[in-house]
Design an enzyme around this catalytic site. Structure first.
Site, PDB file in Angstrom:
ATOM      1  N   SER A 137       0.842  -1.194   0.000  1.00 36.06           N
ATOM      2  CA  SER A 137       0.000   0.000   0.000  1.00 36.06           C
ATOM      3  C   SER A 137       0.876   1.242   0.000  1.00 36.06           C
ATOM      4  CB  SER A 137      -0.892   0.009   1.248  1.00 36.06           C
ATOM      5  OG  SER A 137      -1.583   1.244   1.380  1.00 36.06           O
ATOM      6  N   TYR A 150      -2.315   0.103  10.592  1.00 32.99           N
ATOM      7  CA  TYR A 150      -2.297  -0.486   9.255  1.00 32.99           C
ATOM      8  C   TYR A 150      -0.978  -0.182   8.544  1.00 32.99           C
ATOM      9  CZ  TYR A 150      -3.955  -1.196   4.394  1.00 32.99           C
ATOM     10  OH  TYR A 150      -4.114  -1.593   3.095  1.00 32.99           O
TER      11      TYR A 150
END
Length: 249
Positions: A137, A150
């Site tokens: 990501s 995250y």
């Protein structure tokens, strides 16, 4: 399609929707035999119609992963590519984060990818070839306030990519990652439905003035899994329209 993956067997995790479904569908269209793993009982009908074998398995369950990989090897004799896409957002104020949520984040977004890599590597090493693609990501590159923990797991996933890629490079294994930016997956569509103004705001922040699609990530995964990328290893590719290169909002 060009059948760029003809004759190859691939495992794609998180294959029931979003980037995973798009990747499974595109791999099958490019000639691969695709086993799609997901903890959902049903896969995306479009992906299933494209010839994807949908298998229910939770990537955080090591025994279930080993069973699924063993079954895939029994059916197809080899595994040429693995796309570790399964994961989930876990966002919290750091000092309010419960230990259980910290562990859930690591299990879903980092440890699950390791479970799959560890399961497929023996077969790949035995055949002297294999490609692993981890879906990381932009959160593994840029820290956005409010997105802890995250981002910690995604930094770790990029580190896992580099470490395994170098460890096994001389034995025919390539390990790369893709870092998507804002992509129109179901959870993002649901966000825009809840907050219609968010779509316009987010679109304006992106240099191309549009939001990415799951297929655009899937095409990158196809490339990295194909023989065209045979000299690309231990590398991360950003698929974010250039957003992470912008200095300010």
């Amino acid at each position: 399609m060009s059948a760029r993956l003809s004759g190859k067997t691939a495992i794609v995790t998180g294959a029931a929707s979003g980037i995973g479904a798009a990747t499974a569908r595109l791999f099958a269209a490019e000639g691969a035999r695709v086993v799609g793993l997901d903890r959902a009982a049903q896969g995306d009908p479009a992906a299933l119609a494209a010839g994807v074998e949908h298998v229910q398995a939770d990537v955080t369950d090591q025994a279930a992963v080993l069973d699924a990989v063993s079954a895939a090897l029994a059916r197809h004799s080899r595994i040429d590519a693995l796309v570790n896409n399964a994961g989930a957002d876990v966002f919290a104020e750091p000092l309010d984060l419960a230990d259980a949520d910290w562990q859930r984040n690591l299990d879903l977004n980092l440890k699950g990818a390791w479970h799959l890599a560890r399961a497929v590597l023996p077969a790949m090493l035995a055949q002297g070839a294999g490609a692993i693609v981890n879906i990381a990501s932009v959160h593994g590159h840029k820290v956005i306030p409010g997105c802890f923990p995250y981002n910690v797991a995604k930094h770790g996933l990029i580190g896992l990519t580099r470490a395994l890629g170098i460890q096994y490079a001389a034995r025919g294994i390539r390990v790369n990652s893709i870092s998507p930016g804002l992509i129109l997956v179901p959870r993002i569509e649901a966000w825009f439905q809840r907050e219609p103004e968010a779509r316009q705001v987010q679109t304006a922040l992106l240099p191309p003035k549009r939001i990415g699609t799951p297929d655009e990530v899937a095409y990158t995964a196809v490339f990295l899994s194909s023989d065209e990328a045979r000299f690309i290893n231990a590398t991360d590719i950003l698929v974010d329209g250039g957003r992470s290169q912008v200095y300010h909002d």
